[in-house]
Scaffold this active site. Structure first.
Site, mmCIF file in Angstrom:
data_model
loop_
_atom_site.group_PDB
_atom_site.id
_atom_site.type_symbol
_atom_site.label_atom_id
_atom_site.label_comp_id
_atom_site.label_asym_id
_atom_site.label_seq_id
_atom_site.Cartn_x
_atom_site.Cartn_y
_atom_site.Cartn_z
ATOM 1 N N ILE A 106 33.031 31.929 46.818
ATOM 2 C CA ILE A 106 33.544 30.177 47.776
ATOM 3 C C ILE A 106 32.396 30.467 48.969
ATOM 4 C CG2 ILE A 106 35.549 30.240 46.706
ATOM 5 C CD1 ILE A 106 35.921 32.445 49.258
ATOM 6 N N GLY A 107 31.564 31.371 49.529
ATOM 7 C CA GLY A 107 30.391 31.334 50.595
ATOM 8 C C GLY A 107 30.097 32.340 50.673
ATOM 9 N N GLU A 108 28.757 31.945 51.170
ATOM 10 C CA GLU A 108 28.161 32.777 51.800
ATOM 11 C C GLU A 108 27.543 33.245 53.569
ATOM 12 O OE1 GLU A 108 24.466 32.653 49.722
ATOM 13 O OE2 GLU A 108 23.276 34.857 50.329
ATOM 14 N N PHE A 111 26.955 38.219 55.626
ATOM 15 C CA PHE A 111 27.295 39.880 55.627
ATOM 16 C C PHE A 111 27.102 40.048 54.400
ATOM 17 C CE2 PHE A 111 30.508 42.353 53.986
ATOM 18 C CZ PHE A 111 30.570 43.920 54.695
ATOM 19 N N GLY A 112 27.619 38.795 53.305
ATOM 20 C CA GLY A 112 27.045 38.456 51.916
ATOM 21 C C GLY A 112 28.270 37.170 51.565
ATOM 22 N N LYS A 128 34.776 40.114 50.016
ATOM 23 C CA LYS A 128 34.081 39.769 50.669
ATOM 24 C C LYS A 128 32.987 40.687 50.879
ATOM 25 C CE LYS A 128 33.506 40.299 54.960
ATOM 26 N NZ LYS A 128 33.604 39.201 56.842
ATOM 27 N N ASP A 225 31.429 35.774 67.689
ATOM 28 C CA ASP A 225 30.793 34.916 66.448
ATOM 29 C C ASP A 225 31.837 33.010 66.622
ATOM 30 O OD1 ASP A 225 28.891 33.896 65.115
ATOM 31 O OD2 ASP A 225 29.013 34.774 63.235
#
Length: 388
Positions: A106-108, A111-112, A128, A225
């Site tokens: 679902i995402g990147e 971190f990973g 994650k 962040d």
């Protein structure tokens, strides 16, 4: 859980591009503002960033969103949804993710990769997985994120459910926030456009989460962040702040932390970038950039626009100083917003991105100001409805 990111980012300093960026209302900004919702960078990388951002897709207007009443006091975490801790083994995680199948991704982020996983009881979580190529360098970030997430609980912060630190695998398991990232919605990827009321509620939710971190956690936590791709939305469009990999803890006595600069270019406090001293006011600066992003729909840097519009906060300041606050709003918003309301909310935004920390408010002050703006906005909406 996390928005897909790219490596193309760059940093621009306002003092070089706009030396006249003073404040008509004592709340201007002349600082580095960015590119796209890309990877988080070290201080050395921030000084050599490329000029590259894709354009935004077309957006489809959505329906208005009811504004709930302001709370009577500073209520921070009214009944957060607590999920039970998960004690999954690495073997179970591999099975649940189908050996980390791209179909479940679902995402990147830096971190990973993150995956949507449905447990046997039907509960959905996000998993994650740390990148192998950054394994050694991410060890500190992983430990840091786990240590922080284990100690916090707030309805506007993504909740930790479990983690694995075994062999060459580092995995974080969190609640799944089903409606994607704020940046996805600003880009129109969910086939609707956020209304002004929704945007105001999202801004208040994020401010609540940051206020909790700064004032009400066991120790003050600086997120470091804050950006639109780290803000996740629920189906009801409540916002949750995620990705604590770069967060740092302080003490009540320690107002500044000396550390290497980390964060995302364009959202980073210019004083932190210049001095390597981090404070809660660094998050306030990032929040100000985020607030402008929420209202305008623009990324901090829009490379495809002309020179006068490329740096979003400078462009917005020029509009604000001329009294053209309506022009700062996302053009995809179809509703009419009272100019006095817009001026007040942009006042808050420019206070947050003031060049010096001493001129920036604390997040609790920001929340209280936004509460008042929300109340005033509701009154203007009621008057408008009464005249129809």
């Amino acid at each position: 859980m996390v928005a897909t990111t790219t490596t193309g980012m760059f940093l621009v300093c306002f003092d070089a591009l706009c030396p006249c960026f003073g404040s008509k209302r004592n709340d201007g900004s002349e600082d580095p503002v960015l590119s796209k919702d890309g990877n988080s960078l070290s201080s050395s990388q921030m000084r050599s960033i490329s000029d590259r951002i894709p354009g935004s897709p077309l957006r489809v207007p959505g329906s208005p969103f009811r504004v709930p009443p302001s709370p009577s006091r500073f209520s921070l975490s009214s009944q957060p949804s607590r999920n039970d801790p998960l004690n999954l083994s690495l073997e179970q995680v591999i099975k649940l993710t189908r050996n980390f199948s791209p179909a479940l991704m679902i995402g990147e982020s830096y971190f990973g990769k993150a995956y949507r996983v449905e447990l046997q009881d039907g509960h959905v979580v996000a998993i994650k997985r740390a990148r192998k190529e950054h394994f050694a360098s991410l060890h500190a970030e992983f430990k840091n994120e786990i240590a922080l997430l284990k100690k916090i609980e707030h309805r506007n912060l993504v909740q930790l459910l479990g983690y694995i630190d075994k062999g060459n695998e580092r995995i974080v398991i969190t609640e799944f926030v089903s409606n994607g990232t704020l940046r996805d919605h600003l880009d129109g990827q969910h086939e609707l456009i956020l209304g002004f009321s929704q945007r105001l509620e999202i801004a208040i939710d994020v401010a609540h989460g940051l206020t909790y971190l700064h004032l009400y956690a066991e120790k003050p936590i600086i997120h470091r962040d804050v950006k639109s791709s780290n803000i996740l939305l629920t189906e009801g469009f409540r916002a949750k702040v995620g990705d604590f990999g770069f967060a740092r803890t302080g003490t009540a006595e320690q107002s500044e932390i000396q550390t290497d600069v980390k964060g995302t270019a364009g959202y980073v406090d210019p004083e932190y970038l210049r001095t390597n001293y981090l404070t809660v006011k660094s998050d306030v600066y990032s929040y100000g950039i985020l607030l402008l992003e929420i209202l305008s729909g623009r990324r901090p840097i829009e490379v495809k626009r002309g020179a006068r519009e490329k740096i979003t906060v400078r462009w917005a300041f020029e509009k604000y100083n001329r009294g053209d606050v309506q022009d700062i709003l996302d053009p995809m918003l179809t509703e009419s917003v009272n100019e006095d309301i817009l001026t007040k909310i942009f006042d808050v935004m420019f206070q947050c991105v003031a060049p010096t920390r001493a001129d920036r408010p604390h997040m609790k002050e920001v929340v209280e100001k936004l509460w008042k703006i929300r109340r005033d906005y509701a009154k203007t909406q009621n008057r408008a409805e009464a005249t129809v």
